[in-house]
Design a protein around this motif. Structure first.
Motif, PDB file in Angstrom:
ATOM      1  N   PHE A  65       0.873  -1.175   0.000  1.00  0.00           N
ATOM      2  CA  PHE A  65       0.000   0.000   0.000  1.00  0.00           C
ATOM      3  C   PHE A  65       0.909   1.224   0.000  1.00  0.00           C
ATOM      4  O   PHE A  65       1.765   1.361   0.895  1.00  0.00           O
ATOM      5  N   VAL A  66       0.734   2.067  -0.995  1.00  0.00           N
ATOM      6  CA  VAL A  66       1.682   3.156  -1.221  1.00  0.00           C
ATOM      7  C   VAL A  66       0.969   4.497  -1.331  1.00  0.00           C
ATOM      8  O   VAL A  66      -0.058   4.616  -2.009  1.00  0.00           O
TER       9      VAL A  66
ATOM     10  N   VAL B   2      -1.129  -1.021  -4.270  1.00  0.00           N
ATOM     11  CA  VAL B   2      -2.353  -0.232  -4.148  1.00  0.00           C
ATOM     12  C   VAL B   2      -1.959   1.189  -3.742  1.00  0.00           C
ATOM     13  O   VAL B   2      -1.214   1.379  -2.775  1.00  0.00           O
ATOM     14  N   PHE B   3      -2.456   2.174  -4.474  1.00  0.00           N
ATOM     15  CA  PHE B   3      -2.147   3.564  -4.162  1.00  0.00           C
ATOM     16  C   PHE B   3      -3.282   4.185  -3.347  1.00  0.00           C
ATOM     17  O   PHE B   3      -4.410   4.296  -3.828  1.00  0.00           O
ATOM     18  N   GLU B   4      -2.971   4.566  -2.098  1.00  0.00           N
ATOM     19  CA  GLU B   4      -3.967   5.215  -1.233  1.00  0.00           C
ATOM     20  C   GLU B   4      -3.289   5.740   0.028  1.00  0.00           C
ATOM     21  O   GLU B   4      -2.136   5.411   0.325  1.00  0.00           O
ATOM     22  N   ASP B   5      -4.015   6.563   0.789  1.00  0.00           N
ATOM     23  CA  ASP B   5      -3.519   7.035   2.079  1.00  0.00           C
ATOM     24  C   ASP B   5      -3.480   5.866   3.054  1.00  0.00           C
ATOM     25  O   ASP B   5      -4.337   4.972   3.001  1.00  0.00           O
ATOM     26  N   LEU B   6      -2.506   5.876   3.944  1.00  0.00           N
ATOM     27  CA  LEU B   6      -2.370   4.777   4.901  1.00  0.00           C
ATOM     28  C   LEU B   6      -3.061   5.119   6.210  1.00  0.00           C
ATOM     29  O   LEU B   6      -2.892   6.218   6.743  1.00  0.00           O
ATOM     30  N   PRO B   7      -3.843   4.182   6.756  1.00  0.00           N
ATOM     31  CA  PRO B   7      -4.497   4.427   8.067  1.00  0.00           C
ATOM     32  C   PRO B   7      -3.444   4.426   9.162  1.00  0.00           C
ATOM     33  O   PRO B   7      -2.560   3.573   9.191  1.00  0.00           O
TER      34      PRO B   7
END
Length: 555
Positions: free
Chosen positions: A488-489, A520-525
């Motif tokens: 996750f990036v 997967v490109f998204e903000d990290l929790p």
């Protein structure tokens, strides 16, 4: 030995409360707490803490009671670390990112009799108390900590009639309070809930002795000399600010309170107050090194920064030192009062290339003086693994700064201390020089086709990609391999890169089985302490379903 005796002349239970007593005399007129235009000296801080203790006593708080607080890094949060303990009570600092439901669970479990709530978080606090009322559980008394009395007076809610205000309590309380020192130095001083809290909370019990010793150890590993200026970028609720909430009093430091941690606020505070030390999880360090040039200001001098909570990427440490920060890497857990090891600098590292030096400093090092021993053991046989930098075992501690135990959970306490060692659940190797290096949490390690994959090592490579701002790796189900790495990036602002390019980049620097098969490109929790919530990402990876037998990703 004949002729020796133990009495009040040569034995006093250790307590960090003694730090404040000394600071109020030695550093009486020096600034102790600074928050915007508000400044309290050490003499004033002691006076306010005594008034706080007096007010709590008038509210019925006595030795052994729990007092909770839900607040950001503001003066009241600092004062509560001393004022609550002065009554013999136990301070319970709550995670400011918890919702009302979780706060209600922790209040019920801790049986807190009073809760201090930051006015900025009042909706959560009142929501938690409402849940308790609806569950027929007596809620704790509410004390609101506001930016000003007028703002608090205007607050209305389901329990408005019970509202008390922090500054009003202090103004009307007596400063002539006789401190209730611990009867035994192993008496509890604080209750800290682990960051992975669920409906079955794990409350970690700290003692006066452990807090005293870990505060001193943390001061030493960070080379914090007398009268430092400390910027509060570490949440004080997290392991009591890595025990530096007490430690700053020992050195007569000036505590710069910072409500909102941003790169601009950090640079502005350093320049304005001539900050000498600060701390932060790798997420905070990453924020600094990737901040826009327009937000940066020249450092007035070297700024010591202790990092922990998660293994820092060597690339981030290298860039931070280029900006003028001196990084100290510590490692620990809530159960070890925060920092338990330090990667102590060795002169021979000076001859290494900067990137290699950063890799050496990114290791977790060795135990500090408060921990008697750290070892990497086989959790079944309890035998130490060889110091070959390859054999993985579990990190285990024993010493004076290991928790008293888990509140109301003796079975869990016994389990985690079985064999006379505290079992961390972290997997690591020991290098020939004795230093340890964390490979992963036992629950985070990816087993692909029988091979163990350290997510930390994969993440370190991802961080070295010029377009990557943040990265986290978890296992994704795979029909053939069991599971494969899923990355996750979060990209840097304005950056653009394809998933296939990220995978190719990793394959050129790692064995192919370790390279991500999915990106997967998204903000990290994140948790409020800067840790990535990998359990959330694991659920997302699981929801994607298994990869085909050929592997690969079309994302």
């Amino acid at each position: 030995m004949e002729g020796s005796m133990r009495c009040s002349a040569n034995y006093v239970p250790l307590s960090p409360l003694s730090f404040l007593e000394r600071a109020a005399v030695v550093y009486a007129d020096r600034a102790a707490v600074v928050y915007g235009s508000t400044v309290y000296t050490w003499s004033q801080t002691r006076d306010r803490c005594l008034r706080l203790a007096s007010a709590l006593t008038s509210l019925g708080i006595s030795r052994g009671d729990v007092v909770a607080v839900l607040a950001a890094n503001i003066p009241a949060m600092y004062e509560l670390h001393f004022g609550v303990s002065m009554t013999g009570a136990v301070l319970c600092t709550l995670n400011t990112r918890h919702d009302a439901a979780m706060v209600s669970i922790l209040l019920k479990h801790s049986e807190a009799k009073v809760i201090f709530v930051d006015s900025h978080l009042l909706g959560i606090g009142q929501g938690a108390l409402k849940i308790l009322l609806e569950s027929n559980v007596k809620p704790p008394l509410l004390v609101i900590v506001g930016e000003s009395y007028n703002s608090v007076a205007a607050i209305r809610g389901p329990i408005a009639s019970a509202n008390m205000e922090y500054e009003t309590l202090l103004r009307t309380a007596s400063p002539c309070f006789e401190i209730k020192w611990p009867i035994d130095e192993c008496d509890p001083i604080s209750l800290n809930y682990t960051s992975g809290t669920t409906s079955r909370p794990k409350g970690v019990i700290y003692s006066h002795r452990g807090a005293y010793l870990n505060a001193i150890a943390t001061i030493l590993i960070n080379d914090i000399t007398t009268m430092p200026v400390y910027l509060w970028t570490v949440p004080m609720f997290h392991c009591n600010g890595w025990c530096l909430a007490w430690g700053m009093a020992a050195q007569g430091g000036t505590n710069i309170c910072l409500r909102n941690v941003t790169a601009r606020a950090i640079f502005d505070s350093i320049a304005l107050h001539k900050v000498t030390h600060m701390g932060g999880a790798p997420a905070v360090l990453n924020m600094i090194v990737n901040s826009p040039i327009t937000e940066r200001k020249p450092l007035p001098g070297k700024v010591g920064v202790m990092t922990g909570a998660a293994p820092p990427p060597p690339q981030v440490m290298f860039k931070l030192e280029e900006l003028g920060f001196n990084v100290t890497h510590a490692y620990g857990l809530t159960e070890t009062y925060g920092p338990a090891t330090v990667c102590t600098w060795k002169p021979e590292w000076d001859a290494l290339l900067p990137e290699e030096r950063a890799k050496m400093k990114a290791r977790q090092g060795l135990n500090h003086i408060g921990i008697e021993e750290i070892d990497i053991k086989d959790p079944i046989t309890m035998k130490s693994v060889p110091a070959d930098g390859q054999t993985i075992g579990e990190v285990m501690f024993r010493g004076n700064t290991v928790m008293n135990g888990y509140y109301k959970d003796l079975s869990a306490t016994k389990e985690t201390m079985a064999g006379g060692w505290f079992r961390s659940g972290d997997l690591a190797v020991r290098h020939p020089d004795g230093y340890i290096k964390i490979k992963d949490r036992s629950k985070d390690i990816i087993i692909s086709g029988g091979e163990n994959i350290s997510t930390i090592e994969v993440e370190s490579v991802l961080f070295s990609h010029p377009a990557v701002l943040e990265a986290a790796v978890v296992g994704r189900p795979d029909h053939h391999w069991g599971e494969t790495p899923c990355a996750f990036v979060k990209l840097k602002e304005g950056a653009s890169v394809a998933a296939e390019d990220i995978i190719k980049f990793c394959r050129s620097r790692l064995p192919h089985y370790m390279a991500p098969k999915t990106v997967v490109f998204e903000d990290l929790p994140k948790t409020s302490t800067g840790k990535t919530q990998k359990f959330v990402l694991r659920e997302k990876a699981k929801a994607m379903g298994s990869l085909s037998k050929k592997g690969g990703s079309k994302l």
